[in-house]
Design an enzyme around this catalytic site. Structure first.
Site, mmCIF file in Angstrom:
data_model
loop_
_atom_site.group_PDB
_atom_site.id
_atom_site.type_symbol
_atom_site.label_atom_id
_atom_site.label_comp_id
_atom_site.label_asym_id
_atom_site.label_seq_id
_atom_site.Cartn_x
_atom_site.Cartn_y
_atom_site.Cartn_z
ATOM 1 N N GLY A 8 40.268 43.461 48.235
ATOM 2 C CA GLY A 8 40.134 44.728 47.481
ATOM 3 C C GLY A 8 38.650 45.263 47.300
ATOM 4 O O GLY A 8 37.791 44.687 47.710
ATOM 5 N N ARG A 11 37.163 42.492 44.529
ATOM 6 C CA ARG A 11 37.595 41.091 44.447
ATOM 7 C C ARG A 11 38.652 40.809 45.552
ATOM 8 O O ARG A 11 39.205 41.832 46.318
ATOM 9 C CB ARG A 11 38.141 40.540 43.231
ATOM 10 C CG ARG A 11 37.422 40.682 41.843
ATOM 11 C CD ARG A 11 38.257 39.768 40.951
ATOM 12 N NE ARG A 11 39.397 40.251 40.695
ATOM 13 C CZ ARG A 11 40.384 39.710 39.938
ATOM 14 N NH1 ARG A 11 40.173 38.324 39.574
ATOM 15 N NH2 ARG A 11 41.588 40.121 39.674
ATOM 16 N N TYR A 91 54.787 59.116 53.819
ATOM 17 C CA TYR A 91 53.400 59.900 53.709
ATOM 18 C C TYR A 91 53.506 60.758 54.864
ATOM 19 O O TYR A 91 54.440 60.373 56.067
ATOM 20 C CB TYR A 91 52.539 58.703 54.063
ATOM 21 C CG TYR A 91 51.237 58.871 53.171
ATOM 22 C CD1 TYR A 91 51.353 59.324 51.654
ATOM 23 C CD2 TYR A 91 50.096 58.543 53.562
ATOM 24 C CE1 TYR A 91 50.212 59.338 51.035
ATOM 25 C CE2 TYR A 91 48.722 58.492 52.837
ATOM 26 C CZ TYR A 91 48.822 58.866 51.601
ATOM 27 O OH TYR A 91 47.892 59.127 50.663
ATOM 28 N N ASP A 100 46.773 48.320 50.961
ATOM 29 C CA ASP A 100 46.900 47.799 49.842
ATOM 30 C C ASP A 100 48.089 48.608 49.132
ATOM 31 O O ASP A 100 49.050 47.685 48.342
ATOM 32 C CB ASP A 100 45.482 47.835 48.807
ATOM 33 C CG ASP A 100 44.956 49.125 48.718
ATOM 34 O OD1 ASP A 100 45.335 50.038 49.368
ATOM 35 O OD2 ASP A 100 44.202 49.321 47.832
ATOM 36 N N THR A 173 30.355 59.784 20.114
ATOM 37 C CA THR A 173 30.498 59.990 21.478
ATOM 38 C C THR A 173 30.944 59.012 22.376
ATOM 39 O O THR A 173 31.774 59.019 23.328
ATOM 40 C CB THR A 173 29.216 60.686 22.136
ATOM 41 O OG1 THR A 173 28.782 61.649 21.062
ATOM 42 C CG2 THR A 173 28.950 60.919 23.420
#
Length: 243
Positions: A8, A11, A91, A100, A173
């Site tokens: 990845g 890692r 897709y 992945d 913040t």
């Protein structure tokens, strides 16, 4: 025996599995990119290993180092296709789907053969829709929690990169930054889940190193599952050879 490798962005996770139906996990672990050569020690500790099967989104250099560490094993890389292991890839250009994400979808199908939202929260967060029929319908890619915080620090003059705490009504913040990034992750996941929410046994499978940072914010059916990519790789590796 097979060595499964998930390379990845941050890692490299690995798992050794023994033959069976399903494959049986013998050992597993994770390495930083600069430790990739230690896969050779994993190979040496398991002399019955015959092949390695992996997916890589970390680049050509990491792929080459993994190949060197796996010397002596038959190494193959997962390539996204139009369909595999009960998952159909819708897709527009199936080969352009990240390996992945493809492996995680296959792993999700192996664990939950119903409609599910497959979420991996790491360097980036991916949020993918998988139908009850095993069709990958599409999904999102957004910066992970840390990347969101870093982008604010880099792109503004007055917003710091500092640890904050989550609050429903942040009043400083650093808490506003941290809470905003977590709410953005949770909001994206919950909005995508709406597309599956009315389907029987619909579930969100959530994994990745940053998953615990916003898991408690989600108000949807949820199962925490780590290493979906390795699970998917194992499902593909265990398929009978194509004729």
């Amino acid at each position: 025996m097979i060595l499964l490798v998930d390379a990845g962005n941050t890692r490299i996770k690995w798992r050794v599995v023994a033959a069976g139906a399903p494959l049986v996990a013998v050992a597993e672990g994770a390495l930083a990119h600069d430790e990739v050569d230690m896969l050779a020690a994993v190979r040496d500790r398991h002399p019955q290993l015959q092949r390695a099967f992996g997916c890589n989104v970390a680049g050509a250099d990491i792929a080459a180092r993994i190949a060197a560490a796996c010397a002596g094993l038959h190494l193959q890389w997962l390539t996204p296709t139009a369909g595999c292991a009960g998952v159909r890839n819708l897709y527009e250009h199936p080969a352009q789907l990240g390996a992945d994400r493809w492996a995680a979808l296959i792993g999700a199908r192996a664990l939950h053969p119903h409609a599910c939202l497959v979420v991996t929260a790491g360097t980036a967060t991916t949020v993918d829709l998988l139908s009850a029929a095993g069709e990958f319908l599409g999904g999102l890619i957004l910066p992970g929690v840390s990347l969101m915080q870093q982008a604010l620090a880099r792109g503004t003059a007055q917003l710091p990169l500092a640890d904050g705490r989550f609050a429903l009504q942040p009043r400083c913040t650093v808490d506003a930054i941290h809470s905003g990034c977590l709410q953005a992750q949770a909001g994206a996941v919950e909005r995508m889940f709406r597309q599956l929410a009315d389907q029987p046994q619909a579930l969100c499978l959530l994994g990745g190193g940053a998953a615990d940072s916003f898991a408690d914010l989600l108000r949807i059916p949820l199962r925490r599952v780590d290493n979906l990519v390795l699970t998917g790789l194992g499902a593909v590796a265990g398929l009978p050879p194509a004729d």
